[in-house]
Design an enzyme around this catalytic site. Structure first.
Site, PDB file in Angstrom:
ATOM      1  N   LYS A  68       0.856  -1.198   0.000  1.00  0.00           N
ATOM      2  CA  LYS A  68       0.000   0.000   0.000  1.00  0.00           C
ATOM      3  C   LYS A  68       0.878   1.229   0.000  1.00  0.00           C
ATOM      4  CE  LYS A  68      -4.112   1.919   0.761  1.00  0.00           C
ATOM      5  NZ  LYS A  68      -3.878   2.773  -0.424  1.00  0.00           N
ATOM      6  N   LYS A  92       5.334   2.066   8.449  1.00  0.00           N
ATOM      7  CA  LYS A  92       4.144   2.811   8.886  1.00  0.00           C
ATOM      8  C   LYS A  92       2.928   1.893   9.066  1.00  0.00           C
ATOM      9  CE  LYS A  92       3.617   6.526   6.523  1.00  0.00           C
ATOM     10  NZ  LYS A  92       3.220   7.437   5.426  1.00  0.00           N
ATOM     11  N   LYS A 104       4.945   1.944  -3.089  1.00  0.00           N
ATOM     12  CA  LYS A 104       4.941   3.371  -3.467  1.00  0.00           C
ATOM     13  C   LYS A 104       5.098   3.474  -4.970  1.00  0.00           C
ATOM     14  CE  LYS A 104       4.629   7.417  -1.482  1.00  0.00           C
ATOM     15  NZ  LYS A 104       3.927   7.760  -0.243  1.00  0.00           N
ATOM     16  N   THR A 188      -4.801  12.851   6.582  1.00  0.00           N
ATOM     17  CA  THR A 188      -3.377  12.956   6.927  1.00  0.00           C
ATOM     18  C   THR A 188      -3.165  14.110   7.903  1.00  0.00           C
ATOM     19  OG1 THR A 188      -2.770  12.011   4.814  1.00  0.00           O
ATOM     20  CG2 THR A 188      -1.059  13.238   5.965  1.00  0.00           C
ATOM     21  N   ASN A 219      -2.178  19.326   0.975  1.00  0.00           N
ATOM     22  CA  ASN A 219      -3.211  18.540   1.632  1.00  0.00           C
ATOM     23  C   ASN A 219      -2.895  18.300   3.120  1.00  0.00           C
ATOM     24  OD1 ASN A 219      -4.062  15.688   2.553  1.00  0.00           O
ATOM     25  ND2 ASN A 219      -5.572  16.223   1.005  1.00  0.00           N
ATOM     26  N   SER A 356      -7.318   5.426   4.286  1.00  0.00           N
ATOM     27  CA  SER A 356      -7.267   4.659   3.036  1.00  0.00           C
ATOM     28  C   SER A 356      -7.644   3.193   3.311  1.00  0.00           C
ATOM     29  CB  SER A 356      -5.864   4.690   2.433  1.00  0.00           C
ATOM     30  OG  SER A 356      -5.720   5.796   1.576  1.00  0.00           O
TER      31      SER A 356
HETATM   32  P1  NAD Z   1       0.574  18.355  -1.698  1.00  0.00           P
HETATM   33  O1  NAD Z   1       0.996  18.192  -3.090  1.00  0.00           O
HETATM   34  O2  NAD Z   1      -0.875  18.493  -1.399  1.00  0.00           O
HETATM   35  O3  NAD Z   1       1.312  19.619  -1.045  1.00  0.00           O
HETATM   36  C1  NAD Z   1       2.684  19.778  -1.035  1.00  0.00           C
HETATM   37  C2  NAD Z   1       2.964  21.169  -0.493  1.00  0.00           C
HETATM   38  O4  NAD Z   1       4.374  21.321  -0.326  1.00  0.00           O
HETATM   39  C3  NAD Z   1       2.531  22.295  -1.428  1.00  0.00           C
HETATM   40  O5  NAD Z   1       2.013  23.361  -0.668  1.00  0.00           O
HETATM   41  C4  NAD Z   1       3.840  22.722  -2.102  1.00  0.00           C
HETATM   42  O6  NAD Z   1       3.826  24.050  -2.533  1.00  0.00           O
HETATM   43  C5  NAD Z   1       4.791  22.519  -0.947  1.00  0.00           C
HETATM   44  N1  NAD Z   1       6.177  22.379  -1.366  1.00  0.00           N
HETATM   45  C6  NAD Z   1       6.678  21.704  -2.423  1.00  0.00           C
HETATM   46  N2  NAD Z   1       8.006  21.858  -2.471  1.00  0.00           N
HETATM   47  C7  NAD Z   1       8.350  22.627  -1.418  1.00  0.00           C
HETATM   48  C8  NAD Z   1       9.559  23.131  -0.907  1.00  0.00           C
HETATM   49  N3  NAD Z   1      10.712  22.869  -1.517  1.00  0.00           N
HETATM   50  N4  NAD Z   1       9.520  23.876   0.223  1.00  0.00           N
HETATM   51  C9  NAD Z   1       8.342  24.140   0.846  1.00  0.00           C
HETATM   52  N5  NAD Z   1       7.168  23.689   0.410  1.00  0.00           N
HETATM   53  C10 NAD Z   1       7.165  22.951  -0.699  1.00  0.00           C
HETATM   54  O7  NAD Z   1       1.225  17.145  -0.901  1.00  0.00           O
HETATM   55  P2  NAD Z   1       0.759  16.440   0.440  1.00  0.00           P
HETATM   56  O8  NAD Z   1      -0.136  15.347   0.077  1.00  0.00           O
HETATM   57  O9  NAD Z   1       0.333  17.475   1.439  1.00  0.00           O
HETATM   58  O10 NAD Z   1       2.150  15.789   0.877  1.00  0.00           O
HETATM   59  C11 NAD Z   1       3.116  16.520   1.612  1.00  0.00           C
HETATM   60  C12 NAD Z   1       4.007  15.522   2.324  1.00  0.00           C
HETATM   61  O11 NAD Z   1       3.201  14.687   3.140  1.00  0.00           O
HETATM   62  C13 NAD Z   1       4.784  14.570   1.403  1.00  0.00           C
HETATM   63  O12 NAD Z   1       6.030  14.278   1.975  1.00  0.00           O
HETATM   64  C14 NAD Z   1       3.913  13.327   1.397  1.00  0.00           C
HETATM   65  O13 NAD Z   1       4.667  12.163   1.094  1.00  0.00           O
HETATM   66  C15 NAD Z   1       3.437  13.330   2.814  1.00  0.00           C
HETATM   67  N6  NAD Z   1       2.223  12.545   3.011  1.00  0.00           N
HETATM   68  C16 NAD Z   1       1.056  12.850   2.366  1.00  0.00           C
HETATM   69  C17 NAD Z   1      -0.054  12.043   2.584  1.00  0.00           C
HETATM   70  C18 NAD Z   1      -1.399  12.328   1.968  1.00  0.00           C
HETATM   71  O14 NAD Z   1      -2.347  11.587   2.233  1.00  0.00           O
HETATM   72  N7  NAD Z   1      -1.549  13.383   1.191  1.00  0.00           N
HETATM   73  C19 NAD Z   1       0.023  10.954   3.441  1.00  0.00           C
HETATM   74  C20 NAD Z   1       1.225  10.686   4.081  1.00  0.00           C
HETATM   75  C21 NAD Z   1       2.321  11.496   3.854  1.00  0.00           C
END
Ligand code: NAD
Length: 427
Positions: A68, A92, A104, A188, A219, A356
């Site tokens: 997953k 995790k 992934k 998240t 997000n 999920s």
């Molecule tokens: P997203 O695409 O919704 O948002 C990413 C955010 O990070 C955006 O605001 C973008 O502008 C910003 N960003 C990108 N590059 C950057 C930088 N260099 N410096 C500062 N900000 C930057 O992504 P998300 O889903 O919120 O994921 C963010 C993190 O959380 C990732 O590491 C992802 O693996 C992790 N994550 C997400 C989920 C999920 O369900 N969405 C679950 C577990 C982990």
């Protein structure tokens, strides 16, 4: 940043293995991914030309169940990054006691440069390439950086068209009308928020006196900021890929979000209905945000932002990792020496995979739960996992990251032992 993220991730497994006291077979099984597929994805662009994008999908480990993990669209995606992220998913899912292994996926692409139709064609091309590599009983993708519910919907549709079945359980994080779960969109951020509340209780922090800085306003970052502000925490800094804003007074998260939706930038505003006014603030870089003197720092963007080079400059007392792998392995010790308490990614961002899992269960049941049920069950799971890890950290006298890995390795160990290890066959 570390040259090879997978080596970095593996170094933590080796480091924590001794404390977990599990059979060598368990560690051996985690030292390489089970399978990784690389594919070239042809996509007809709006111009009429065909472009080729590289896509990856990794099944890291499936000892506890089908693999997953999310799919990331980003120009810096690499094979090693996808594998490292899949290893973290393995840990995790074990930490959260979910019946899943870790996987992934990713595509090397800057999605901001594609039109909506190009994005749809790319998403479908990915599933055509991976149609025999993913499946509701084998490997179940979800959203990650720069992928969302709509993309999950296209991917499910393509999978169903290829296999000529309805198979909503093939992917999670879908739009609710297409079989998604209520409560998945903010899961998240909510999980991270629940961890922060649990941490605040343990550390006697009162929300009103607790400052929070958030790097990344997507997000995960947005929903965590929104819920924390609602609970009284002061959100003093927010950033995205273009830079950030700081105010010791704190920001109104909804206003900043509303403005970001409109102008695609993080701006210091306060909005009354649709009228937004600028508020006092300092413009800061992402590096400056990380080094702010705050009670809680939440990295919620990309991996490797805290490393040996800047760890000594981190002044936050607590770190809640929404991003996967924001702290490199060789910065762990520096943060620990500074007394910074880190709620690790494998716990803090696990709300997403937990809901999920709920979505997948609902798809298999053919029955959907109401939002309240989803939130209650998420709270139960997050609080239980936080307590389990806190308890392990007391027992082993370690930080929370080590404790989380010890717990996960023990659970993976039980699965390996159930098949029999060298000790069993030689006795
Ligand atoms: P997203 O695409 O919704 O948002 C990413 C955010 O990070 C955006 O605001 C973008 O502008 C910003 N960003 C990108 N590059 C950057 C930088 N260099 N410096 C500062 N900000 C930057 O992504 P998300 O889903 O919120 O994921 C963010 C993190 O959380 C990732 O590491 C992802 O693996 C992790 N994550 C997400 C989920 C999920 O369900 N969405 C679950 C577990 C982990």
């Amino acid at each position: 940043m570390s040259e090879n993220l997978l080596d970095d991730a593996l170094s933590r497994i080796s480091r924590f293995a001794e404390q977990a006291d599990v059979a060598q077979e368990v560690i051996d099984s985690l030292m390489q991914p089970r399978a990784t597929k690389t594919a070239s994805l042809p996509v007809r662009m709006d111009s009429g030309a065909t472009e080729y994008f590289t896509g990856f999908r990794c099944h890291y480990n499936n000892q506890l169940g089908p693999t997953k993990g999310g799919i990331r669209f980003h120009p810096n995606v690499t094979l090693e990054e996808v594998q490292a992220l899949a290893l973290w998913m393995t840990i995790k899912c074990a930490v959260m006691d979910l019946p899943y292994g870790g996987g992934k996926g990713g595509i090397i692409v800057d999605p901001k440069k594609l039109s909506p139709m190009e994005l749809e064609r790319l998403s479908r091309a990915y599933v055509r390439a991976m149609a025999d590599f993913i499946g509701p009983q084998t490997d179940i993708p979800a959203p990650d950086v720069y992928t969302n519910a709509r993309i999950m919907g296209w991917m499910m549709d393509e999978y169903e068209a290829i296999h000529r079945v309805k198979a909503p359980g093939v992917i999670t994080g879908k739009p609710v009308r297409l079989g998604g779960s209520l409560g998945r969109d903010d899961a998240t951020g909510r999980g991270a928020y629940l961890c922060t509340l649990a941490l605040a209780r343990k550390q006697d922090l009162t929300p009103q006196d607790t400052s929070v800085a958030i790097q990344g306003f997507g997000n995960g970052g947005y929903h965590a900021a929104r819920l924390l502000q609602k609970a009284g925490f002061k959100i003093v800094a927010i950033s995205d890929s273009r830079g950030g804003i700081y105010s010791s007074e704190g920001f109104d998260v909804e206003s900043v979000y509303q403005e970001k939706q409109r102008s695609k930038q993080v701006k210091a505003v306060y909005c009354n209905a649709s009228v937004c006014e600028q508020v006092d603030h300092d413009a800061i870089s992402n590096e400056e945000l990380l080094e702010l003197d705050v009670d809680i720092l939440i990295p919620a963007a990309l991996e490797g932002v805290i490393h040996r080079g800047n760890a000594t400059k981190i002044r936050a007392r607590h770190l809640v990792e929404i991003a996967n792998g924001p702290v490199e392995a060789d910065a762990d010790e520096i943060l620990e020496e500074k007394g910074c308490i880190v709620v690790p990614d494998v716990l803090a961002n696990a709300g997403g995979v937990t809901v999920s899992y709920f979505e997948w269960v609902q798809n298999r049941q053919g029955y959907s739960w109401d939002a309240e049920t989803v939130q209650e069950r998420l709270s139960e799971r997050m609080e239980r996992a936080f307590e389990d890890i806190w308890e392990q950290s007391r027992q082993h006298n370690t930080g929370l990251r080590a404790a989380a890995y010890i717990l996960a390795l023990k659970r993976l160990g039980e699965a390996v032992e159930a098949h029999g290890t060298r000790n069993y066959f030689n006795s």
